[in-house]
Design an enzyme around this catalytic site. Structure first.
Site, PDB file in Angstrom:
ATOM      1  N   ARG A 185       1.253   5.707   9.916  1.00 43.84           N
ATOM      2  CA  ARG A 185       2.843   5.096  11.236  1.00 43.84           C
ATOM      3  C   ARG A 185       2.477   4.667  11.855  1.00 43.84           C
ATOM      4  NH1 ARG A 185       3.984  10.313   7.913  1.00 43.84           N
ATOM      5  NH2 ARG A 185       5.695   9.380   6.187  1.00 43.84           N
ATOM      6  N   LYS A 224       4.883  12.762   9.952  1.00 40.62           N
ATOM      7  CA  LYS A 224       5.817  12.606  10.090  1.00 40.62           C
ATOM      8  C   LYS A 224       6.583  14.315   9.518  1.00 40.62           C
ATOM      9  CE  LYS A 224      10.350  10.163   8.920  1.00 40.62           C
ATOM     10  NZ  LYS A 224      10.369   8.385   7.377  1.00 40.62           N
ATOM     11  N   HIS A 238       4.428  -1.782   8.891  1.00 37.79           N
ATOM     12  CA  HIS A 238       4.731  -0.644   8.165  1.00 37.79           C
ATOM     13  C   HIS A 238       4.202  -1.656   6.690  1.00 37.79           C
ATOM     14  CE1 HIS A 238       6.652   3.426   7.589  1.00 37.79           C
ATOM     15  NE2 HIS A 238       6.501   2.888   6.873  1.00 37.79           N
ATOM     16  N   ARG A 275       0.872  -0.413   5.985  1.00 36.31           N
ATOM     17  CA  ARG A 275       0.702   1.234   5.317  1.00 36.31           C
ATOM     18  C   ARG A 275       1.132   0.904   4.659  1.00 36.31           C
ATOM     19  NH1 ARG A 275       1.931   6.575   5.634  1.00 36.31           N
ATOM     20  NH2 ARG A 275       4.053   7.226   4.830  1.00 36.31           N
ATOM     21  N   HIS A 329       3.459  11.915   2.555  1.00 36.95           N
ATOM     22  CA  HIS A 329       4.996  11.471   2.326  1.00 36.95           C
ATOM     23  C   HIS A 329       5.695  12.401   1.725  1.00 36.95           C
ATOM     24  CE1 HIS A 329       4.448   7.552   0.184  1.00 36.95           C
ATOM     25  NE2 HIS A 329       5.015   7.065   1.928  1.00 36.95           N
ATOM     26  N   TYR A 385       5.674   2.882  -5.500  1.00 33.84           N
ATOM     27  CA  TYR A 385       3.857   2.190  -5.123  1.00 33.84           C
ATOM     28  C   TYR A 385       3.642   1.989  -6.607  1.00 33.84           C
ATOM     29  CZ  TYR A 385       4.809   3.298  -0.853  1.00 33.84           C
ATOM     30  OH  TYR A 385       5.392   2.556   1.435  1.00 33.84           O
TER      31      TYR A 385
END
Length: 322
Positions: free
Chosen positions: A162, A188, A263, A266, A289, A298
């Site tokens: 990210r 994150k 993004h 990514r 995630h 995805y």
């Protein structure tokens, strides 16, 4: 920190918010995450009791529902959902600290918020075209630095980092022996992860660091990995502009989904993982995630693309005419 055995009903909520943010800061989230928590918590809080001092006893399901109903006016569902999540985390903290008996957010409605669909770069060879174009020195630039630009793109395309993760990297973030190299990422929400990197990506980063030594001299392991053309740590706006500039130079700006920018790189990494057979759990670990649902998206997109490709087969049109 408050003692859970004490009566905290009259404690101003602003003080509790500061304690919550301090507790979150220990986990070392990005500054952007902490700012988002503060913004969401204070925005809703200002709508309770018309901006007067709000104490813990004022935070009832009824007052919170009214505040969120007003907060939602004119805001996107995603913004309301994020604020609800911030308050849910805040009350989770209060419960753990023994300041409240339960979390009232279950009684406060939240908008249904679908996980956004992945937005990879369009075009089968777009990533390769982008890297090849940016690797060449562009004399139109005032101070071209292709080694750095390629390293940024490659870490997003080949490690799925990210924007905030790229900015938090240090020159010593790439670790391990030859053949077992990895990049340590401050993910994150303060979730660290380790992403394997192939020799080709390792070599790209090494060339960039060598070029940086030529420009600015010694590079220490704890230095920020990416710097601007004056040797200062690259900032969020500068990194965003760098990526947009790379798209323009490669002539692929029209293949970047709206609102994706970095993004999209990514998302391209994750989509190609799914196309090559990675399962949702593997994608989840590599991209950091928090939810398996996000990773599953995805795979579902890839399946839909495969279905569309089969439907486009010209032989199918012949079969329809039989």
């Amino acid at each position: 920190m408050h003692d859970g055995s004490l009566d905290t009903a009259d404690t101003p909520v602003t003080e509790l918010i500061e304690e919550f943010l301090a507790a979150q800061a220990v986990r070392k989230p990005s500054p952007h995450t902490l700012l988002a928590y503060r913004r969401d918590l204070t925005a809703v809080l200002s709508l309770i009791r018309d901006g007067q001092t709000v104490t813990l006893s004022d935070l009832s399901p009824r007052s919170l529902r009214a505040a969120f109903a007003e907060f939602a006016g004119g805001r996107a569902p995603s913004s309301v959902y994020r604020a609800w999540s911030s308050w849910n985390s805040f009350f989770g903290f209060l419960v753990v600290e023994g300041m409240v008996a339960g979390n009232p957010m279950s009684a406060v409605g939240k908008p249904k918020f679908m996980t956004p669909s992945p937005k990879p770069l369009r075009g089968e060879d777009t990533p390769e075209q982008l890297l090849q174009a940016v690797s060449k020195t562009d004399e139109r630039q005032r101070d071209p630095w292709p080694e750095r630009d390629v390293a940024v793109l490659a870490l997003a395309l080949c490690a799925g980092l990210r924007l905030s993760e790229l900015l938090s990297l240090r020159t010593g973030s790439l670790l391990g022996r030859a053949g077992e190299r990895r990049v340590e990422v401050a993910g994150k929400g303060g979730r660290p992860r380790s992403v394997p990197i192939e020799p080709e990506l390792d070599a790209v980063v090494a060339r960039y660091v060598d070029s940086r030594r030529v420009r600015f001299g010694r590079v220490r392991p704890d230095d920020p990995l990416f710097v601007d053309r004056r040797g200062r740590p690259l900032q969020r706006g500068g990194l965003q502009y760098l990526v947009q500039s790379c798209y323009r130079r490669a002539g692929v700006s029209d293949r970047v989904p709206r609102g994706a920018q970095l993004h999209a790189l990514r998302h391209t990494f994750a989509t190609r993982l799914a196309e090559d057979g990675a399962n949702a759990s593997e994608i989840m670990r590599l991209l950091g995630h928090a939810s398996l649902t996000t990773s599953q998206g995805y795979i579902e997109v890839t399946a839909a693309q495969q279905r569309a490709a089969v439907q486009a087969n010209r032989t199918n049109r012949v079969l329809r005419e039989l």
